[in-house]
Design a protein around this motif. Structure first.
Motif, PDB file in Angstrom:
ATOM      1  N   GLU A  57      34.132  31.518  -2.370  1.00  0.00           N
ATOM      2  CA  GLU A  57      35.071  31.997  -3.776  1.00  0.00           C
ATOM      3  C   GLU A  57      33.820  31.591  -4.816  1.00  0.00           C
ATOM      4  OE1 GLU A  57      38.912  30.239  -4.729  1.00  0.00           O
ATOM      5  OE2 GLU A  57      37.986  30.924  -6.718  1.00  0.00           O
ATOM      6  N   ASP A  58      33.741  32.787  -5.569  1.00  0.00           N
ATOM      7  CA  ASP A  58      32.802  32.639  -6.916  1.00  0.00           C
ATOM      8  C   ASP A  58      33.436  33.014  -8.043  1.00  0.00           C
ATOM      9  OD1 ASP A  58      30.448  32.086  -8.447  1.00  0.00           O
ATOM     10  OD2 ASP A  58      29.689  34.186  -8.284  1.00  0.00           O
ATOM     11  N   HIS A  59      34.118  31.875  -8.936  1.00  0.00           N
ATOM     12  CA  HIS A  59      34.758  32.143  -9.973  1.00  0.00           C
ATOM     13  C   HIS A  59      35.967  33.338  -9.723  1.00  0.00           C
ATOM     14  CE1 HIS A  59      32.056  29.751 -12.338  1.00  0.00           C
ATOM     15  NE2 HIS A  59      30.966  30.410 -11.681  1.00  0.00           N
ATOM     16  N   GLY A  60      36.775  33.029  -8.550  1.00  0.00           N
ATOM     17  CA  GLY A  60      37.834  34.001  -8.528  1.00  0.00           C
ATOM     18  C   GLY A  60      37.366  35.127  -7.594  1.00  0.00           C
ATOM     19  N   TYR A  61      36.222  35.331  -7.194  1.00  0.00           N
ATOM     20  CA  TYR A  61      35.751  36.356  -6.269  1.00  0.00           C
ATOM     21  C   TYR A  61      35.737  36.053  -4.969  1.00  0.00           C
ATOM     22  CZ  TYR A  61      33.029  40.049  -4.155  1.00  0.00           C
ATOM     23  OH  TYR A  61      32.316  40.889  -3.350  1.00  0.00           O
ATOM     24  N   LEU A  62      36.606  36.496  -3.950  1.00  0.00           N
ATOM     25  CA  LEU A  62      36.338  36.065  -2.650  1.00  0.00           C
ATOM     26  C   LEU A  62      35.205  36.990  -1.865  1.00  0.00           C
ATOM     27  CD1 LEU A  62      40.008  35.654  -2.033  1.00  0.00           C
ATOM     28  CD2 LEU A  62      38.356  33.968  -1.747  1.00  0.00           C
ATOM     29  N   LEU A  63      34.475  36.547  -0.915  1.00  0.00           N
ATOM     30  CA  LEU A  63      33.766  36.963  -0.104  1.00  0.00           C
ATOM     31  C   LEU A  63      33.591  36.438   1.300  1.00  0.00           C
ATOM     32  CD1 LEU A  63      31.856  39.748  -0.023  1.00  0.00           C
ATOM     33  CD2 LEU A  63      29.881  38.160  -0.795  1.00  0.00           C
ATOM     34  N   TRP A  64      33.454  37.241   2.406  1.00  0.00           N
ATOM     35  CA  TRP A  64      33.347  36.678   3.911  1.00  0.00           C
ATOM     36  C   TRP A  64      32.417  37.791   4.285  1.00  0.00           C
ATOM     37  CZ3 TRP A  64      35.310  40.859   6.464  1.00  0.00           C
ATOM     38  CH2 TRP A  64      36.522  41.429   6.137  1.00  0.00           C
ATOM     39  N   GLU A  65      31.851  37.317   5.440  1.00  0.00           N
ATOM     40  CA  GLU A  65      30.743  37.840   6.128  1.00  0.00           C
ATOM     41  C   GLU A  65      29.325  37.301   5.721  1.00  0.00           C
ATOM     42  OE1 GLU A  65      29.977  39.636   8.937  1.00  0.00           O
ATOM     43  OE2 GLU A  65      32.008  39.784   9.194  1.00  0.00           O
ATOM     44  N   SER A  66      28.727  36.515   6.483  1.00  0.00           N
ATOM     45  CA  SER A  66      27.595  35.824   6.037  1.00  0.00           C
ATOM     46  C   SER A  66      26.311  36.432   5.387  1.00  0.00           C
ATOM     47  CB  SER A  66      27.273  34.764   7.137  1.00  0.00           C
ATOM     48  OG  SER A  66      26.789  35.681   8.159  1.00  0.00           O
ATOM     49  N   HIS A  67      26.051  37.529   6.090  1.00  0.00           N
ATOM     50  CA  HIS A  67      25.035  38.214   5.236  1.00  0.00           C
ATOM     51  C   HIS A  67      25.226  39.024   4.014  1.00  0.00           C
ATOM     52  CE1 HIS A  67      23.114  38.544   9.614  1.00  0.00           C
ATOM     53  NE2 HIS A  67      23.413  37.477   9.314  1.00  0.00           N
ATOM     54  N   ALA A  68      26.496  39.310   3.928  1.00  0.00           N
ATOM     55  CA  ALA A  68      27.208  39.778   2.570  1.00  0.00           C
ATOM     56  C   ALA A  68      26.937  38.777   1.470  1.00  0.00           C
ATOM     57  CB  ALA A  68      28.469  40.569   2.676  1.00  0.00           C
ATOM     58  N   ILE A  69      27.352  37.598   2.016  1.00  0.00           N
ATOM     59  CA  ILE A  69      27.371  36.329   1.115  1.00  0.00           C
ATOM     60  C   ILE A  69      25.950  36.012   0.798  1.00  0.00           C
ATOM     61  CG2 ILE A  69      27.621  33.853   1.020  1.00  0.00           C
ATOM     62  CD1 ILE A  69      30.270  34.402   2.784  1.00  0.00           C
ATOM     63  N   VAL A  70      24.901  36.210   1.612  1.00  0.00           N
ATOM     64  CA  VAL A  70      23.538  35.840   1.327  1.00  0.00           C
ATOM     65  C   VAL A  70      23.180  37.031   0.373  1.00  0.00           C
ATOM     66  CG1 VAL A  70      21.448  35.991   2.409  1.00  0.00           C
ATOM     67  CG2 VAL A  70      23.077  34.574   3.293  1.00  0.00           C
ATOM     68  N   ARG A  71      23.500  38.382   0.679  1.00  0.00           N
ATOM     69  CA  ARG A  71      22.880  39.341  -0.401  1.00  0.00           C
ATOM     70  C   ARG A  71      23.530  39.091  -1.768  1.00  0.00           C
ATOM     71  NH1 ARG A  71      23.576  42.516   4.630  1.00  0.00           N
ATOM     72  NH2 ARG A  71      21.736  43.222   4.953  1.00  0.00           N
ATOM     73  N   TYR A  72      24.830  38.877  -1.776  1.00  0.00           N
ATOM     74  CA  TYR A  72      25.291  38.646  -3.061  1.00  0.00           C
ATOM     75  C   TYR A  72      24.736  37.504  -3.710  1.00  0.00           C
ATOM     76  CZ  TYR A  72      29.162  36.961  -6.338  1.00  0.00           C
ATOM     77  OH  TYR A  72      30.012  36.869  -7.596  1.00  0.00           O
ATOM     78  N   LEU A  73      24.815  36.374  -3.152  1.00  0.00           N
ATOM     79  CA  LEU A  73      23.990  35.132  -3.969  1.00  0.00           C
ATOM     80  C   LEU A  73      22.676  35.572  -4.279  1.00  0.00           C
ATOM     81  CD1 LEU A  73      25.393  32.239  -1.969  1.00  0.00           C
ATOM     82  CD2 LEU A  73      26.309  33.254  -4.100  1.00  0.00           C
ATOM     83  N   ALA A  74      21.970  36.329  -3.354  1.00  0.00           N
ATOM     84  CA  ALA A  74      20.301  36.668  -3.839  1.00  0.00           C
ATOM     85  C   ALA A  74      20.622  37.492  -4.961  1.00  0.00           C
ATOM     86  CB  ALA A  74      19.685  36.955  -2.538  1.00  0.00           C
ATOM     87  N   ALA A  75      21.394  38.533  -4.939  1.00  0.00           N
ATOM     88  CA  ALA A  75      21.224  39.420  -5.928  1.00  0.00           C
ATOM     89  C   ALA A  75      21.820  38.690  -7.174  1.00  0.00           C
ATOM     90  CB  ALA A  75      22.213  40.744  -5.610  1.00  0.00           C
ATOM     91  N   LYS A  76      22.661  37.902  -7.372  1.00  0.00           N
ATOM     92  CA  LYS A  76      23.305  37.500  -8.416  1.00  0.00           C
ATOM     93  C   LYS A  76      22.256  36.470  -9.159  1.00  0.00           C
ATOM     94  CE  LYS A  76      27.015  35.042 -10.370  1.00  0.00           C
ATOM     95  NZ  LYS A  76      28.446  34.301 -10.281  1.00  0.00           N
ATOM     96  N   HIS A  77      21.619  35.432  -8.208  1.00  0.00           N
ATOM     97  CA  HIS A  77      20.821  34.356  -8.860  1.00  0.00           C
ATOM     98  C   HIS A  77      19.386  34.506  -8.475  1.00  0.00           C
ATOM     99  CE1 HIS A  77      24.519  32.337  -9.726  1.00  0.00           C
ATOM    100  NE2 HIS A  77      25.063  32.637  -8.456  1.00  0.00           N
ATOM    101  N   GLY A  78      18.976  35.364  -7.570  1.00  0.00           N
ATOM    102  CA  GLY A  78      17.600  35.370  -7.176  1.00  0.00           C
ATOM    103  C   GLY A  78      16.822  36.749  -7.217  1.00  0.00           C
ATOM    104  N   ALA A  79      17.084  37.697  -8.142  1.00  0.00           N
ATOM    105  CA  ALA A  79      16.410  38.680  -8.565  1.00  0.00           C
ATOM    106  C   ALA A  79      15.072  38.469  -8.560  1.00  0.00           C
ATOM    107  CB  ALA A  79      17.052  39.723  -9.580  1.00  0.00           C
ATOM    108  N   GLY A  80      14.196  39.283  -7.747  1.00  0.00           N
ATOM    109  CA  GLY A  80      12.758  39.029  -7.849  1.00  0.00           C
ATOM    110  C   GLY A  80      12.191  37.981  -6.933  1.00  0.00           C
ATOM    111  N   ARG A  81      12.948  37.184  -6.606  1.00  0.00           N
ATOM    112  CA  ARG A  81      12.632  36.186  -5.579  1.00  0.00           C
ATOM    113  C   ARG A  81      13.350  36.343  -4.173  1.00  0.00           C
ATOM    114  NH1 ARG A  81      14.856  31.131  -7.502  1.00  0.00           N
ATOM    115  NH2 ARG A  81      16.475  32.322  -8.823  1.00  0.00           N
ATOM    116  N   LEU A  82      14.601  35.891  -3.931  1.00  0.00           N
ATOM    117  CA  LEU A  82      15.210  35.996  -2.625  1.00  0.00           C
ATOM    118  C   LEU A  82      15.598  37.429  -2.495  1.00  0.00           C
ATOM    119  CD1 LEU A  82      17.400  33.075  -1.804  1.00  0.00           C
ATOM    120  CD2 LEU A  82      15.146  33.281  -1.326  1.00  0.00           C
TER     121      LEU A  82
END
Ligand SMILES: N[C@@H](CCC(=O)N[C@@H](CS)C(=O)NCC(=O)O)C(=O)O
Length: 205
Positions: A57-82
């Motif tokens: 849960e990220d500030h009220g946004y719920l997400l499951w499926e591990s690879h979707a979680i990795v993509r979401y976090l990487a896109a949100k916080h790691g653009a140009g890196r992860l």
């Protein structure tokens, strides 16, 4: 604060934890799954109707499926890196993320047979077949790693995360492994990363 539900010894939870650690995110982890229960409670099923871990849960946004979680976090916080900005490099990373589930399916009888099944109840033939199938698949990754440091090129990306979690199990289980030099060198590179040592390369249970 980011919340992550899931027990630390789950390979799929490790993917979310490793990604969060690589990104330097602050998070709260809540034990759930297997001996901790939680996943079948009505409250948890509202978060994740599959009754599986991980869930975030990220500030009220719920997400499951591990690879979707990795993509979401990487896109949100790691653009140009992860999260590679180059389309083809990102597709390469995506490819190895999806392929990790192919590996997981082949390898599952080995992990469950050796770690989660009492010795008297183990299916030796299924374990042996799983080892053979897993080694054959890893030969593909071993070849792909020739001339590159990480799965999507010379930089560490989200593409390394799911398969890096599965390969830790492959490398640490008491099984015979064929020599796969590029794969072994890549595993050593992952071990140089503090987040990998902290949340992925922990005793197997
Ligand atoms: N495709 C899902 C699979 C999730 C999954 O199977 N999680 C396992 C742990 S690795 C689970 O929740 N098992 C039941 C439990 O721990 O109680 C994902 O990648 O998130």
């Amino acid at each position: 604060m980011l919340k992550i539900w899931g027990r630390t010894n789950s390979v799929n939870v490790k993917k979310a934890l490793w990604c969060a650690e690589e990104l330097g995110l602050k998070y709260e982890r809540i034990d759930a799954g297997l001996q901790f229960g939680v996943v079948n409670s009505p409250e948890y099923r509202k978060l994740n109707p599959n009754g599986l871990v991980p869930t975030i849960e990220d500030h009220g946004y719920l997400l499951w499926e591990s690879h979707a979680i990795v993509r979401y976090l990487a896109a949100k916080h790691g653009a140009g890196r992860l999260w590679p900005l180059d389309l083809r490099q990102r597709a390469d990373a995506d490819r190895w993320m999806d392929w990790a589930f192919t590996f997981q399916a082949a390898f599952r009888p080995v992990f469950w047979g050796l770690i989660r099944t009492p010795p008297g109840k183990r299916d030796a033939a299924a374990i042996e077949e799983g080892c053979r199938k897993a080694a054959d698949l890893l030969a593909i990754l071993d070849a792909a790693l020739a001339g590159r440091k990480y799965v999507a090129g010379d930089a560490f990306t989200m593409g390394d995360i799911p398969i890096g979690c599965h390969v830790q199990l492959w490398m640490r289980l008491p099984i015979e492994r064929p020599s796969q030099p590029q794969l072994e060198a890549w595993f050593e590179r992952l071990l140089e990363r503090a987040p990998y040592r902290k949340v992925v390369d922990i005793p197997i249970s």
